[in-house]
Design a protein around this motif. Structure first.
Motif, PDB file in Angstrom:
ATOM      1  N   LYS A  10       6.353  31.888  20.000  1.00  0.00           N
ATOM      2  CA  LYS A  10       7.576  32.296  20.288  1.00  0.00           C
ATOM      3  C   LYS A  10       8.632  31.125  19.571  1.00  0.00           C
ATOM      4  O   LYS A  10       8.557  30.086  19.699  1.00  0.00           O
ATOM      5  N   SER A  11       9.684  31.387  18.944  1.00  0.00           N
ATOM      6  CA  SER A  11      10.535  30.676  18.456  1.00  0.00           C
ATOM      7  C   SER A  11      11.742  31.365  17.894  1.00  0.00           C
ATOM      8  O   SER A  11      11.702  32.513  17.347  1.00  0.00           O
ATOM      9  N   ASP A  12      13.021  30.676  18.109  1.00  0.00           N
ATOM     10  CA  ASP A  12      14.237  31.320  17.828  1.00  0.00           C
ATOM     11  C   ASP A  12      14.681  30.651  16.632  1.00  0.00           C
ATOM     12  O   ASP A  12      15.845  31.122  15.992  1.00  0.00           O
ATOM     13  N   ARG A  13      13.830  30.022  15.749  1.00  0.00           N
ATOM     14  CA  ARG A  13      14.177  29.324  14.483  1.00  0.00           C
ATOM     15  C   ARG A  13      13.088  29.642  13.554  1.00  0.00           C
ATOM     16  O   ARG A  13      11.911  29.523  13.960  1.00  0.00           O
ATOM     17  N   GLY A  14      13.181  29.448  12.245  1.00  0.00           N
ATOM     18  CA  GLY A  14      12.365  29.599  11.287  1.00  0.00           C
ATOM     19  C   GLY A  14      11.831  31.018  10.824  1.00  0.00           C
ATOM     20  O   GLY A  14      12.362  32.006  11.247  1.00  0.00           O
ATOM     21  N   PRO A  15      10.731  31.174  10.047  1.00  0.00           N
ATOM     22  CA  PRO A  15      10.176  32.463   9.824  1.00  0.00           C
ATOM     23  C   PRO A  15       9.527  33.352  11.030  1.00  0.00           C
ATOM     24  O   PRO A  15       9.408  32.647  12.119  1.00  0.00           O
ATOM     25  N   ILE A  16       9.650  34.463  10.706  1.00  0.00           N
ATOM     26  CA  ILE A  16       9.164  35.579  11.878  1.00  0.00           C
ATOM     27  C   ILE A  16       7.768  36.125  10.940  1.00  0.00           C
ATOM     28  O   ILE A  16       7.785  36.426   9.635  1.00  0.00           O
ATOM     29  N   GLU A  33      -3.425  30.959  15.274  1.00  0.00           N
ATOM     30  CA  GLU A  33      -2.859  29.643  15.505  1.00  0.00           C
ATOM     31  C   GLU A  33      -3.260  28.531  14.799  1.00  0.00           C
ATOM     32  O   GLU A  33      -2.521  27.808  14.368  1.00  0.00           O
ATOM     33  N   ALA A  34      -4.525  28.708  14.315  1.00  0.00           N
ATOM     34  CA  ALA A  34      -5.304  27.767  13.612  1.00  0.00           C
ATOM     35  C   ALA A  34      -4.599  27.820  12.184  1.00  0.00           C
ATOM     36  O   ALA A  34      -4.551  26.671  11.416  1.00  0.00           O
ATOM     37  N   ALA A  35      -3.951  28.807  11.699  1.00  0.00           N
ATOM     38  CA  ALA A  35      -3.014  28.800  10.482  1.00  0.00           C
ATOM     39  C   ALA A  35      -1.902  28.009  10.600  1.00  0.00           C
ATOM     40  O   ALA A  35      -1.224  27.443   9.284  1.00  0.00           O
ATOM     41  N   ARG A  36      -1.320  27.660  11.636  1.00  0.00           N
ATOM     42  CA  ARG A  36      -0.309  26.611  12.008  1.00  0.00           C
ATOM     43  C   ARG A  36       0.984  27.278  11.263  1.00  0.00           C
ATOM     44  O   ARG A  36       1.502  26.452  10.639  1.00  0.00           O
ATOM     45  N   LEU A  37       1.332  28.228  11.240  1.00  0.00           N
ATOM     46  CA  LEU A  37       2.494  28.929  10.662  1.00  0.00           C
ATOM     47  C   LEU A  37       3.637  28.739  11.512  1.00  0.00           C
ATOM     48  O   LEU A  37       3.794  28.591  12.802  1.00  0.00           O
ATOM     49  N   ARG A  38       4.846  27.989  10.648  1.00  0.00           N
ATOM     50  CA  ARG A  38       6.198  27.720  11.158  1.00  0.00           C
ATOM     51  C   ARG A  38       6.936  29.049  11.857  1.00  0.00           C
ATOM     52  O   ARG A  38       6.632  30.168  11.344  1.00  0.00           O
ATOM     53  N   GLY A  39       7.674  28.880  12.917  1.00  0.00           N
ATOM     54  CA  GLY A  39       8.299  29.895  13.559  1.00  0.00           C
ATOM     55  C   GLY A  39       7.829  30.656  14.470  1.00  0.00           C
ATOM     56  O   GLY A  39       6.809  30.125  15.040  1.00  0.00           O
ATOM     57  N   ALA A  40       8.159  32.014  14.581  1.00  0.00           N
ATOM     58  CA  ALA A  40       7.630  32.901  15.456  1.00  0.00           C
ATOM     59  C   ALA A  40       6.297  33.796  14.948  1.00  0.00           C
ATOM     60  O   ALA A  40       6.571  34.139  13.751  1.00  0.00           O
ATOM     61  N   THR A  41       5.484  33.998  15.549  1.00  0.00           N
ATOM     62  CA  THR A  41       4.311  34.727  15.149  1.00  0.00           C
ATOM     63  C   THR A  41       4.032  35.865  16.115  1.00  0.00           C
ATOM     64  O   THR A  41       3.811  35.659  17.303  1.00  0.00           O
ATOM     65  N   TYR A  42       4.009  37.201  15.687  1.00  0.00           N
ATOM     66  CA  TYR A  42       3.711  38.359  16.782  1.00  0.00           C
ATOM     67  C   TYR A  42       2.437  39.175  16.181  1.00  0.00           C
ATOM     68  O   TYR A  42       2.236  39.215  14.872  1.00  0.00           O
ATOM     69  N   GLN A 119      14.025  44.087  17.932  1.00  0.00           N
ATOM     70  CA  GLN A 119      13.714  43.463  19.272  1.00  0.00           C
ATOM     71  C   GLN A 119      13.278  41.918  19.050  1.00  0.00           C
ATOM     72  O   GLN A 119      13.205  40.995  19.865  1.00  0.00           O
ATOM     73  N   ILE A 120      13.097  41.270  17.900  1.00  0.00           N
ATOM     74  CA  ILE A 120      12.907  39.868  17.780  1.00  0.00           C
ATOM     75  C   ILE A 120      14.026  39.420  17.600  1.00  0.00           C
ATOM     76  O   ILE A 120      15.012  39.481  16.655  1.00  0.00           O
ATOM     77  N   PRO A 121      14.288  38.040  17.998  1.00  0.00           N
ATOM     78  CA  PRO A 121      15.663  37.252  17.996  1.00  0.00           C
ATOM     79  C   PRO A 121      15.888  37.004  16.637  1.00  0.00           C
ATOM     80  O   PRO A 121      15.239  36.356  16.057  1.00  0.00           O
ATOM     81  N   LYS A 125      18.280  37.717  10.174  1.00  0.00           N
ATOM     82  CA  LYS A 125      18.791  36.627   9.490  1.00  0.00           C
ATOM     83  C   LYS A 125      17.582  35.670   9.064  1.00  0.00           C
ATOM     84  O   LYS A 125      17.793  35.095   7.929  1.00  0.00           O
ATOM     85  N   ARG A 126      16.386  35.946   9.738  1.00  0.00           N
ATOM     86  CA  ARG A 126      15.369  35.120   9.316  1.00  0.00           C
ATOM     87  C   ARG A 126      14.260  35.590   8.330  1.00  0.00           C
ATOM     88  O   ARG A 126      13.926  36.749   8.347  1.00  0.00           O
ATOM     89  N   PRO A 127      13.662  34.708   7.686  1.00  0.00           N
ATOM     90  CA  PRO A 127      12.623  35.344   6.719  1.00  0.00           C
ATOM     91  C   PRO A 127      11.475  35.964   7.713  1.00  0.00           C
ATOM     92  O   PRO A 127      10.950  35.533   8.677  1.00  0.00           O
ATOM     93  N   LEU A 128      11.031  37.143   6.999  1.00  0.00           N
ATOM     94  CA  LEU A 128      10.114  37.930   7.737  1.00  0.00           C
ATOM     95  C   LEU A 128       8.729  37.991   6.871  1.00  0.00           C
ATOM     96  O   LEU A 128       8.824  38.481   5.646  1.00  0.00           O
ATOM     97  N   PHE A 129       7.536  37.879   7.272  1.00  0.00           N
ATOM     98  CA  PHE A 129       6.354  37.796   6.662  1.00  0.00           C
ATOM     99  C   PHE A 129       5.245  38.857   7.221  1.00  0.00           C
ATOM    100  O   PHE A 129       5.273  38.963   8.536  1.00  0.00           O
ATOM    101  N   LEU A 130       4.800  39.687   6.339  1.00  0.00           N
ATOM    102  CA  LEU A 130       3.884  40.707   6.719  1.00  0.00           C
ATOM    103  C   LEU A 130       2.483  40.364   6.563  1.00  0.00           C
ATOM    104  O   LEU A 130       2.086  39.977   5.271  1.00  0.00           O
ATOM    105  N   TYR A 131       1.557  40.506   7.313  1.00  0.00           N
ATOM    106  CA  TYR A 131       0.055  40.156   7.086  1.00  0.00           C
ATOM    107  C   TYR A 131      -0.789  41.480   7.689  1.00  0.00           C
ATOM    108  O   TYR A 131      -0.700  41.657   8.889  1.00  0.00           O
TER     109      TYR A 131
END
Length: 255
Positions: A10-16, A33-42, A119-121, A125-131
């Motif tokens: 969780k993070s309210d800053r950075g990419p999603i 988690e090993a990919a160490r992505l900045r921001g929030a991951t769902y 639902q995501i804070p 406004k934040r960059p969104l990435f799809l995997y």
């Protein structure tokens, strides 16, 4: 089952980052988690099904073995082989039917996912990435097609061993700002037996038409066949992308 967003980081800053696994599976949180992505991951939990669904097909095959093996032991070779082959064929039909249903669920749940993003804070406004991995690429593509253009700041779309079609990406360039990153293997045996009629992104390059909205600079294809486990271990080969996907994101998204 309704579509749910399960927070991994969780993070309210950075990419999603939205991570979507495939048929009868969920993303491995440790590998993500090993990919160490900045921001929030769902992790996106959708109606991917459970291995318990295999009960019907396993039961069909088991009945074939119960009839066929004793027949072969008593010398009735044709009866034994025919029983096993016939029930195995029935099991394949059952599995194919289950898979086609899940393919339909993937399209449906991608549409539902589009309605959950608020639902995501700060989602607008934040960059969104799809995997997406395997059948999860169908969910990702369906979501991308459903989201109103300009409502979210969608950046890269990453496809891993995908069952989404190679066709139709040409006109989708205005729905996201970044790259379409396709990680594939031409020797993926899981994809080669899947009952999907289109050529899928997981076995080859996404090729654009000359009049494509997407530019060739925005489509990146990586053949990971040699980096994945041996294709003779079909399941490990097909699921091996999770160990590598973080290395292809770039643009400062890893810490």
């Amino acid at each position: 089952m309704s579509v749910r967003l399960h927070p991994i980081a969780k993070s309210d800053r950075g990419p999603i980052h939205l991570v979507i696994a495939g048929y009868r599976s969920r993303p491995d949180a440790a590998l993500i988690e090993a990919a160490r992505l900045r921001g929030a991951t769902y992790a996106v939990h959708w109606a991917a099904g459970k291995w318990a669904e295999a009960g019907a097909s396993v039961g069909v095959m088991a009945r074939g073995m119960r009839v066929g093996v004793p027949a072969m032991r008593t010398g009735k070779m044709l009866l034994g082989v025919g029983s096993i082959a016939g029930f195995a064929g029935g099991a394949l039909v059952v599995c194919a039917g289950q898979f086609r249903h899940r393919y339909w669920c993937a399209n449906r749940d991608g549409q539902r996912l589009a309605a959950l993003l608020d639902q995501i804070p700060g989602a607008r406004k934040r960059p969104l990435f799809l995997y997406g991995h395997s059948l999860g690429t169908v969910v990702a593509r369906s979501a991308l097609q459903t989201i109103a253009e300009g409502k979210y700041r969608i950046e890269d779309v990453v496809l891993m061993g995908g069952m989404a079609s190679r066709h139709g990406w040409d006109a989708m360039g205005e729905r996201f700002r970044g790259r379409l990153i396709n990680l594939y293997s031409p020797r993926d045996r899981i994809l080669s037996i899947a009952p999907v009629w289109d050529r899928v992104v997981g076995t080859g390059k996404v090729v654009l038409a000359e009049d494509s909205v997407l530019s060739t600079q925005r489509v990146v294809n990586h053949d990971l066949c040699e980096r994945l486990p041996s294709q003779f271990n079909a399941i490990a080969h097909h699921s091996g992308y999770w160990k590598h996907f973080g290395g292809y994101v770039g643009r400062g998204l890893s810490t």
